[in-house]
Design a protein around this motif. Sequence first.
Motif, PDB file in Angstrom:
ATOM      1  N   UNK A  95     -13.848 -13.466  -9.097  1.00 33.22           N
ATOM      2  CA  UNK A  95     -13.434 -12.311  -9.900  1.00 33.22           C
ATOM      3  C   UNK A  95     -12.247 -11.604  -9.246  1.00 33.22           C
ATOM      4  N   UNK A  96     -12.270 -11.522  -7.933  1.00 35.98           N
ATOM      5  CA  UNK A  96     -11.181 -10.905  -7.183  1.00 35.98           C
ATOM      6  C   UNK A  96      -9.854 -11.611  -7.490  1.00 35.98           C
ATOM      7  N   UNK A  97      -9.863 -12.928  -7.529  1.00 37.31           N
ATOM      8  CA  UNK A  97      -8.642 -13.684  -7.821  1.00 37.31           C
ATOM      9  C   UNK A  97      -8.167 -13.470  -9.254  1.00 37.31           C
ATOM     10  N   UNK A  98      -9.066 -13.096 -10.142  1.00 29.56           N
ATOM     11  CA  UNK A  98      -8.664 -12.841 -11.535  1.00 29.56           C
ATOM     12  C   UNK A  98      -7.992 -11.482 -11.699  1.00 29.56           C
ATOM     13  N   UNK A  99      -8.306 -10.545 -10.818  1.00 33.06           N
ATOM     14  CA  UNK A  99      -7.817  -9.176 -10.976  1.00 33.06           C
ATOM     15  C   UNK A  99      -6.663  -8.848 -10.035  1.00 33.06           C
ATOM     16  N   UNK A 100      -6.835  -9.120  -8.748  1.00 35.56           N
ATOM     17  CA  UNK A 100      -5.970  -8.517  -7.742  1.00 35.56           C
ATOM     18  C   UNK A 100      -4.610  -9.155  -7.523  1.00 35.56           C
ATOM     19  N   UNK A 101      -4.406 -10.447  -7.694  1.00 37.33           N
ATOM     20  CA  UNK A 101      -3.037 -10.938  -7.473  1.00 37.33           C
ATOM     21  C   UNK A 101      -1.996 -10.261  -8.380  1.00 37.33           C
ATOM     22  N   UNK A 102      -2.306 -10.121  -9.658  1.00 43.62           N
ATOM     23  CA  UNK A 102      -1.347  -9.463 -10.562  1.00 43.62           C
ATOM     24  C   UNK A 102      -1.194  -7.984 -10.196  1.00 43.62           C
ATOM     25  N   UNK A 103      -2.310  -7.338  -9.874  1.00 43.08           N
ATOM     26  CA  UNK A 103      -2.247  -5.916  -9.498  1.00 43.08           C
ATOM     27  C   UNK A 103      -1.421  -5.727  -8.236  1.00 43.08           C
ATOM     28  N   UNK A 104      -1.592  -6.615  -7.276  1.00 41.57           N
ATOM     29  CA  UNK A 104      -0.845  -6.493  -6.025  1.00 41.57           C
ATOM     30  C   UNK A 104       0.628  -6.845  -6.215  1.00 41.57           C
ATOM     31  N   UNK A 105       0.913  -7.754  -7.110  1.00 39.48           N
ATOM     32  CA  UNK A 105       2.312  -8.071  -7.408  1.00 39.48           C
ATOM     33  C   UNK A 105       3.024  -6.806  -7.909  1.00 39.48           C
ATOM     34  N   UNK A 106       2.398  -6.112  -8.837  1.00 43.07           N
ATOM     35  CA  UNK A 106       2.964  -4.845  -9.331  1.00 43.07           C
ATOM     36  C   UNK A 106       3.056  -3.836  -8.184  1.00 43.07           C
ATOM     37  N   UNK A 107       2.008  -3.755  -7.376  1.00 44.07           N
ATOM     38  CA  UNK A 107       1.970  -2.817  -6.265  1.00 44.07           C
ATOM     39  C   UNK A 107       3.151  -3.037  -5.318  1.00 44.07           C
ATOM     40  N   UNK A 108       3.341  -4.270  -4.883  1.00 48.29           N
ATOM     41  CA  UNK A 108       4.391  -4.558  -3.904  1.00 48.29           C
ATOM     42  C   UNK A 108       5.788  -4.548  -4.514  1.00 48.29           C
ATOM     43  N   UNK A 109       5.883  -4.788  -5.816  1.00 49.57           N
ATOM     44  CA  UNK A 109       7.191  -4.792  -6.469  1.00 49.57           C
ATOM     45  C   UNK A 109       7.683  -3.388  -6.813  1.00 49.57           C
ATOM     46  N   UNK A 110       6.785  -2.540  -7.310  1.00 49.06           N
ATOM     47  CA  UNK A 110       7.226  -1.299  -7.936  1.00 49.06           C
ATOM     48  C   UNK A 110       6.700  -0.005  -7.308  1.00 49.06           C
ATOM     49  N   UNK A 111       5.631  -0.065  -6.555  1.00 48.77           N
ATOM     50  CA  UNK A 111       5.004   1.165  -6.064  1.00 48.77           C
ATOM     51  C   UNK A 111       5.570   1.518  -4.683  1.00 48.77           C
ATOM     52  N   UNK A 112       6.056   2.743  -4.507  1.00 46.24           N
ATOM     53  CA  UNK A 112       6.534   3.156  -3.177  1.00 46.24           C
ATOM     54  C   UNK A 112       5.394   3.062  -2.160  1.00 46.24           C
ATOM     55  N   UNK A 113       5.716   2.697  -0.919  1.00 51.96           N
ATOM     56  CA  UNK A 113       4.665   2.470   0.085  1.00 51.96           C
ATOM     57  C   UNK A 113       3.636   3.590   0.223  1.00 51.96           C
ATOM     58  N   UNK A 114       4.065   4.851   0.162  1.00 53.22           N
ATOM     59  CA  UNK A 114       3.116   5.943   0.377  1.00 53.22           C
ATOM     60  C   UNK A 114       2.116   6.090  -0.768  1.00 53.22           C
ATOM     61  N   UNK A 115       2.370   5.429  -1.904  1.00 57.82           N
ATOM     62  CA  UNK A 115       1.462   5.530  -3.048  1.00 57.82           C
ATOM     63  C   UNK A 115       0.658   4.244  -3.276  1.00 57.82           C
ATOM     64  N   UNK A 116       0.793   3.259  -2.409  1.00 63.05           N
ATOM     65  CA  UNK A 116       0.141   1.962  -2.644  1.00 63.05           C
ATOM     66  C   UNK A 116      -1.375   2.053  -2.658  1.00 63.05           C
ATOM     67  N   UNK A 117      -1.955   2.735  -1.695  1.00 66.40           N
ATOM     68  CA  UNK A 117      -3.415   2.836  -1.669  1.00 66.40           C
ATOM     69  C   UNK A 117      -3.894   3.643  -2.870  1.00 66.40           C
ATOM     70  N   UNK A 118      -3.174   4.688  -3.242  1.00 74.53           N
ATOM     71  CA  UNK A 118      -3.555   5.492  -4.403  1.00 74.53           C
ATOM     72  C   UNK A 118      -3.489   4.658  -5.680  1.00 74.53           C
TER      73      UNK A 118
END
Length: 188
Positions: free
Chosen positions: A146-169
Amino acid sequence: MASGSGRWLRGLWAAGQPLFQGRALLVTNTLGCGVLMAAGDGMRQSWEIRSRSGQKFDPRRSASMFAVGCSMGPFLHYWYLWLDHLLPSSGLRGLPNIIRKVLVDQLVASPLLGVWYFVGLGCLEGQTLDQSCQELRNKFWEFYKADWCVWPAAQLVNFLFVPPQFRVTYINGLTLGWDTYLSYLKYR
């Protein structure tokens, strides 16, 4: 009316900025992980109460989820800092390193956090280490698929677009749904 709500949002944004800077960021990330893990469990318990007669809300269960979530907050805070140091990237030009970050996250952090979740909650709920490890063995592959179904796409967006200080949020916001699933997996 729109002008008033715009001022209100800008004021809220300005008031929240200190929470995402310096040492406060670690506290924000830690408490955010705990609160949202407890909220996800609360959502799951609400569903269980509606679907199972006699089921009552278990505040100790949500408190345990809060504690485990808070314990994961510092790890996630420093994990993202380390990933950014190990694999610096910026925008689409950094896509090869971003993909590497997603893979490292999936291959290292995800299994580690799965173990942390099941063993940590088991210990807080009075299970022996053997019982917690057995539960982990029984549920890990379902969790990890289930983790592989959800998190790779979410993390791709996280690392591409989210400023570092907001990643955990950002991740905490998504985990509200994920934590509801984890609560289901743990307590079904």
